[in-house]
Scaffold this motif. Sequence first.
Motif, PDB file in Angstrom:
ATOM      1  N   HIS A   1       1.111   3.703  11.531  1.00 45.21           N
ATOM      2  CA  HIS A   1       2.370   4.419  11.899  1.00 45.21           C
ATOM      3  C   HIS A   1       2.892   5.312  11.007  1.00 45.21           C
ATOM      4  O   HIS A   1       4.042   6.063  11.438  1.00 45.21           O
ATOM      5  N   PHE A   2       2.674   5.375   9.769  1.00 49.81           N
ATOM      6  CA  PHE A   2       3.289   6.304   8.975  1.00 49.81           C
ATOM      7  C   PHE A   2       2.118   7.428   8.739  1.00 49.81           C
ATOM      8  O   PHE A   2       0.970   7.580   8.673  1.00 49.81           O
ATOM      9  N   HIS A   3       2.809   8.729   8.403  1.00 47.68           N
ATOM     10  CA  HIS A   3       2.130   9.903   8.163  1.00 47.68           C
ATOM     11  C   HIS A   3       2.268  10.666   7.058  1.00 47.68           C
ATOM     12  O   HIS A   3       3.372  10.502   6.512  1.00 47.68           O
ATOM     13  N   SER A   4       1.261  11.472   6.804  1.00 44.64           N
ATOM     14  CA  SER A   4       1.383  12.231   5.435  1.00 44.64           C
ATOM     15  C   SER A   4       0.608  13.610   5.637  1.00 44.64           C
ATOM     16  O   SER A   4      -0.306  13.690   6.182  1.00 44.64           O
ATOM     17  N   PRO A   5       1.231  14.702   5.320  1.00 44.13           N
ATOM     18  CA  PRO A   5       0.611  16.079   5.184  1.00 44.13           C
ATOM     19  C   PRO A   5      -0.297  16.337   4.101  1.00 44.13           C
ATOM     20  O   PRO A   5      -1.150  17.232   4.213  1.00 44.13           O
ATOM     21  N   TYR A   6      -0.544  15.432   3.236  1.00 40.57           N
ATOM     22  CA  TYR A   6      -1.395  15.618   1.970  1.00 40.57           C
ATOM     23  C   TYR A   6      -2.818  15.188   2.247  1.00 40.57           C
ATOM     24  O   TYR A   6      -3.716  15.479   1.641  1.00 40.57           O
ATOM     25  N   TYR A   7      -3.062  14.034   3.153  1.00 42.97           N
ATOM     26  CA  TYR A   7      -4.266  13.447   3.093  1.00 42.97           C
ATOM     27  C   TYR A   7      -5.278  13.947   4.157  1.00 42.97           C
ATOM     28  O   TYR A   7      -4.564  13.764   5.530  1.00 42.97           O
ATOM     29  N   THR A   8      -6.488  14.127   4.233  1.00 41.94           N
ATOM     30  CA  THR A   8      -7.463  14.640   4.989  1.00 41.94           C
ATOM     31  C   THR A   8      -8.182  13.413   5.530  1.00 41.94           C
ATOM     32  O   THR A   8      -8.103  12.048   4.836  1.00 41.94           O
ATOM     33  N   GLU A   9      -9.198  13.733   6.454  1.00 45.78           N
ATOM     34  CA  GLU A   9     -10.063  12.546   6.907  1.00 45.78           C
ATOM     35  C   GLU A   9     -10.959  12.221   5.630  1.00 45.78           C
ATOM     36  O   GLU A   9     -11.304  11.045   5.410  1.00 45.78           O
ATOM     37  N   SER A  10     -11.408  13.317   4.988  1.00 43.98           N
ATOM     38  CA  SER A  10     -12.097  12.995   3.759  1.00 43.98           C
ATOM     39  C   SER A  10     -11.552  11.860   2.911  1.00 43.98           C
ATOM     40  O   SER A  10     -12.193  11.257   2.250  1.00 43.98           O
ATOM     41  N   HIS A  11     -10.171  12.273   2.479  1.00 42.89           N
ATOM     42  CA  HIS A  11      -9.696  11.422   1.771  1.00 42.89           C
ATOM     43  C   HIS A  11      -9.504   9.759   2.197  1.00 42.89           C
ATOM     44  O   HIS A  11      -9.734   8.910   1.493  1.00 42.89           O
ATOM     45  N   ARG A  12      -9.428   9.690   3.548  1.00 42.85           N
ATOM     46  CA  ARG A  12      -9.090   8.512   4.043  1.00 42.85           C
ATOM     47  C   ARG A  12     -10.554   7.435   4.155  1.00 42.85           C
ATOM     48  O   ARG A  12     -10.742   6.452   3.767  1.00 42.85           O
TER      49      ARG A  12
ATOM     50  N   GLU B   1       0.871  -1.088  -0.051  1.00 47.94           N
ATOM     51  CA  GLU B   1      -0.022   0.076   0.027  1.00 47.94           C
ATOM     52  C   GLU B   1       0.856   1.406   0.071  1.00 47.94           C
ATOM     53  O   GLU B   1       1.901   1.232   0.570  1.00 47.94           O
ATOM     54  N   PRO B   2       0.365   2.384  -0.783  1.00 50.06           N
ATOM     55  CA  PRO B   2       1.126   3.569  -0.647  1.00 50.06           C
ATOM     56  C   PRO B   2       1.324   3.935   1.190  1.00 50.06           C
ATOM     57  O   PRO B   2       0.505   3.729   1.749  1.00 50.06           O
ATOM     58  N   ALA B   3       2.347   4.516   1.310  1.00 50.19           N
ATOM     59  CA  ALA B   3       2.614   4.997   2.721  1.00 50.19           C
ATOM     60  C   ALA B   3       1.567   5.563   3.802  1.00 50.19           C
ATOM     61  O   ALA B   3       1.374   5.296   4.780  1.00 50.19           O
TER      62      ALA B   3
END
Length: 528
Positions: A123-134, A116-118
Amino acid sequence: MTKELKRYSREEIAKVRGQDEEDLWQHNKPDDLWIIIDSYVYNLSDFVDAHPGGEAVLLMDDIAGQDVTETFFGLHAMEVLLKPMAQKMIIGQVEGEEPSVHYPKVGELSKVPYAEPAWLVEHFHSPYYTESHRRFQKAMRVFCEEHVFPVAEACEANGKRPDIELVKLMGENGLNAMRLGPGKHLRGRKLFGDVKPEEFDYFHEMIITQELSRCGLRGFMDALQGGMVIGLPPVINFGSDEMKKEIVEPVFRGEKFISLAITEAFAGSDVMGLRTFAQKTEDGQHYIVNGTKKWITNGHFADYFTTAVRTEEGFAVLLIPRSLGVQTRQIHTSYSTTAGTAFVMFNNIKVPAKYLIGEDGMGIPIILSNFNHERWVMCCGTIRGARGILEILMKWIHQRKVFGRPLTSQAVVRQKMAFLLAQAEAAQSYLEHLTYQMNKMSYREQSKYLAGPLAFLKAWSTRVSHEVADNAVQIMGGRGLTRTGMGRKIENYNRNYKYDAVLGGTEEVLADLGIRQSFRFFPNDVKL
């Protein structure tokens, strides 16, 4: 497994071996053949004659009446056990034992490292994705696995276009419109996953493309409205209100289909070399179109063609309905005919002037207007498709044994996988970086600043695909060349990955575009 199963004790069987009629070890003859796979007892007595590998394989001393879990997973994919025929063969389970193999549920994330993409990994984090994306990703994965992937597999087998009902279902859920990215065409629509039109961005669209790409069937990805993604934007952005009223909603609903007709036998990446000519009539009410187009995605079943033509004013784009007499012939390429790739013939087609998109003479800017988005979409699919192949390879090297040891013990295999996984991760990171820029830039800014980087990304991501395809076959061996069985998606990928290296601009053309774009911004006052 929901049915109640009889339990068989291994210890009990061992003690009474050859004496008790329920002794598992006795069931080793053609008309009485049992095996154990992952704690389940299978009765293969009625399957012996139908076994693709022949009767002799099943009657080997280390197969008939034995626990063949390790042998089975060295020869077959887990999906074989999930088929109805295999499920019907289960007659019991070893007492005190439960399956050791994880059987994935619909919609769940893979547990395989780097599958899967990180941003989806715990345990991995991203500044790009919001709860809406998830939330949207979870809904999209379930939709794909329940509705899209079964159709994809069927179309890959029969070569037919995607089921109209699937396209209409996507239309009802707003997905067809969402595949064109954020914009005014989404206003007032109810979108899939409870995403509001005003919050929908390019990361949502990336999720759509990457989840669809998990089917691992490149031809089907083009078949499923690939023509719409590249053929409808010129109509939406430059077409008249009358034109948009005629076709936009029918296309989004899945009632009509559209293709982008630019490429010719005379002109591929060289758009300026196209020869299809549209002669305007003296009264100015029609264009008479003559010429051909080649390798047109969805062209064989398209109702409309967004067509690049030469005119006396230079270049123009016409929306040409098939009903005016357009003829098509399917082109048989190395990937599935489900994509409807076509040779399109315009023989004295009389096209009403109302179907002119934008202005006569402004064809080149209109043609170029959607290239960035088209190439970005291809990058989304290309990069996720490569990751899907790497997941298959990660599973394979852990369950396949050679010379008595798993493939993971081979240093050369570990090295291959290390470089491939690193490239997949880097490609996704580059893609996310440019996607973030797209969200922050206006269309005009994207055209100015992102044409070069997106060209670089597409050219490089298809080089990554090349490395993945080549090494996947080497790691899978003969299975990677076989259209059925464990390696079928490797074979399919190796046959199809080159499409993205050619379509939307070849690697060479895009690499050159990227570097020339950088020269435009090179400061005159800088010296070594």
